[in-house]
Design a protein around this motif. Structure first.
Motif, short mmCIF file in Angstrom:
data_model
loop_
_atom_site.label_atom_id
_atom_site.label_comp_id
_atom_site.label_asym_id
_atom_site.label_seq_id
_atom_site.Cartn_x
_atom_site.Cartn_y
_atom_site.Cartn_z
N GLN A 1 13.00 19.52 21.17
CA GLN A 1 12.26 18.96 20.04
C GLN A 1 12.78 19.42 18.69
OE1 GLN A 1 9.88 16.72 20.17
NE2 GLN A 1 9.80 16.61 22.41
N SER A 2 13.72 20.35 18.68
CA SER A 2 14.22 20.87 17.39
C SER A 2 15.22 19.89 16.79
CB SER A 2 14.87 22.24 17.60
OG SER A 2 13.92 23.18 18.02
N GLU B 1 6.64 31.81 10.34
CA GLU B 1 6.74 30.50 9.68
C GLU B 1 5.43 29.75 9.75
OE1 GLU B 1 9.35 26.34 9.83
OE2 GLU B 1 9.74 27.94 11.29
N ALA C 1 6.90 26.05 19.99
CA ALA C 1 6.97 27.45 19.55
C ALA C 1 5.62 28.13 19.72
CB ALA C 1 7.42 27.51 18.09
N GLY D 1 10.09 15.42 15.46
CA GLY D 1 10.72 16.50 16.17
C GLY D 1 10.25 17.86 15.68
N GLY D 2 10.07 17.98 14.34
CA GLY D 2 9.59 19.23 13.79
C GLY D 2 8.22 19.60 14.32
N ALA E 1 8.57 20.70 17.89
CA ALA E 1 9.12 22.05 17.97
C ALA E 1 8.07 23.09 17.62
CB ALA E 1 10.33 22.17 17.04
N GLU E 2 7.21 22.77 16.67
CA GLU E 2 6.15 23.70 16.28
C GLU E 2 5.18 23.92 17.43
OE1 GLU E 2 2.59 24.12 12.94
OE2 GLU E 2 4.20 22.66 12.66
N HIS F 1 11.20 23.41 23.19
CA HIS F 1 11.53 23.76 21.81
C HIS F 1 12.96 23.34 21.48
CE1 HIS F 1 12.64 26.39 18.41
NE2 HIS F 1 11.37 26.29 18.08
N ARG F 2 13.86 23.55 22.40
CA ARG F 2 15.25 23.15 22.17
C ARG F 2 15.39 21.64 22.10
NH1 ARG F 2 17.70 27.48 26.56
NH2 ARG F 2 17.90 29.26 25.14
N LEU G 1 15.29 30.93 13.52
CA LEU G 1 16.50 30.30 14.05
C LEU G 1 17.56 31.34 14.41
CD1 LEU G 1 16.93 27.19 11.70
CD2 LEU G 1 16.05 27.25 14.05
N HIS H 1 11.62 30.69 8.66
CA HIS H 1 12.27 29.68 9.49
C HIS H 1 13.71 30.10 9.80
CE1 HIS H 1 13.14 25.74 11.16
NE2 HIS H 1 14.21 25.67 10.39
#
Length: 339
Positions: free
Chosen positions: A42-43, A100, A57, A49-50, A53-54, A39-40, A175, A171
């Motif tokens: 891909q953020s 989210e 997550a 990247g989003g 990250a999804e 996640h870190r 964060l 979101h």
């Protein structure tokens, strides 16, 4: 060769509880930490990247739920203070990260439903307190379709504004949570769990004596909740108070599934269909609630309210359909009240 947490039920129960439970929890903790690292990584502020990250997550929530559920079911074999605190913190984290994604999927579901309903045969739109006000009868007349066509675009725009705002806030909350000292304390606890599981002395006993009892208790709670469902013909699908019982069954089914994974080393395949139906039930019920809430927005046009009323009715029909699928796919038919 299977790992200790992947044994067949007969083999697993011949081991000690520690030899079965500890490897499962360590594996889930390792998955949690791996997902956190992804996640870190891909953020990044790019579309790809989003999406990465999804996915990370989602995997993070999945591991958190399994750890939390296992700590709940088998808490008698674990240090109670540690288990209760970590379980509560994992529930907080999983819930915060889920909001989210829930907003995004709810908006997509509602917009797709509005598109599908435009010009189609309309379900009856309910009126009354807490429901979207509507004037049509749902008969699918030309007047009804014209009213829906006029209101659908405005209803979609209203839902997009409301749910996009909710998603943005979710979101930001996620964060903030991931950067908080509270989260770092959770991550540290999971990191310790990946190397050492704080078991009690009772975990040295055979798994057949210490794991099967809690696992059967989780199964019994699930079966009892399903048996307590009202018969199909007596359940008013528009009575949203009934949703809470179905949501509770969904949570109990997860607890039973995680306990089965610990004891058997693999998921219970017969519960795939019912679990999917309960996921759809939750999505539809929450989408219906979002449509109803949007219809209570002050000073909206009658056509917009009508479209939201039809949308609410459509999603409540989806709730009913999900309940029917659950009853049809539930493997323990005797426990479900006959419709």
């Amino acid at each position: 060769m299977r790992r200790p947490d992947q044994q067949t039920p007969g083999t697993a129960t011949a081991l000690s509880a520690e030899a079965v439970l500890a490897p499962y929890l360590r594996a889930q903790a390792a998955d949690f930490l791996r997902s956190l690292r992804l996640h870190r990584e891909q953020s990044a502020p790019t579309d790809a990247g989003g999406r990465g990250a999804e996915e990370a997550a989602r995997a993070l929530r999945r591991s958190a739920r399994r750890i939390s559920g296992t700590l709940h079911t088998f808490k008698g074999l674990l240090d109670p203070g540690w288990a209760d605190q970590l379980r509560a913190e994992l529930a907080w984290l999983s819930g915060t990260l889920a909001r989210e994604h829930d907003c995004s999927t709810r908006l997509l579901r509602l917009l797709e439903a509005l598109h599908r309903l435009s010009g189609a045969h309309l379900p009856a739109a309910r009126t009354g307190t807490g429901k979207a006000a509507a004037t049509g009868t749902g008969s699918g007349t030309a007047t009804d379709r014209a009213a829906l066509d006029v209101g659908a675009a405005r209803a979609g725009a209203l839902l997009e504004r409301q749910l996009t705002l909710a998603r943005t806030r979710a979101h930001s909350a996620a964060l903030q949570a991931l950067g908080s000292s509270r989260f770092h304390a959770v991550a540290d606890s999971v990191a310790l769990l990946a190397s050492e599981v704080p078991l009690t002395g009772a975990a040295g006993a055979p798994a057949a004596e210490t794991l099967l009892g809690p696992s059967e208790h989780a199964r019994g709670r699930l079966l009892g909740a399903v048996a307590a469902l009202p018969p199909g013909e007596s359940a008013d699908v528009y009575n949203e108070a009934h949703d809470a019982h179905w949501h509770q069954i969904r949570l109990l089914l997860r607890l039973h599934r995680y306990a089965h994974e610990v004891v058997a080393g693999e998921p219970d395949p017969v519960l795939t269909g019912p679990e999917h139906a309960l996921d759809l039930h939750r999505e539809a019920s929450e989408a219906a609630s979002a449509a109803s809430a949007a219809a209570r927005t002050p000073r909206i046009a009658p056509a917009t309210a009508y479209a939201l009323g039809v949308l609410h009715a459509d999603q409540r029909h989806e709730v009913d359909a999900a309940r029917c699928v659950f009853r049809e796919t539930w493997p323990y038919a005797a426990a479900v009240p006959a419709p």
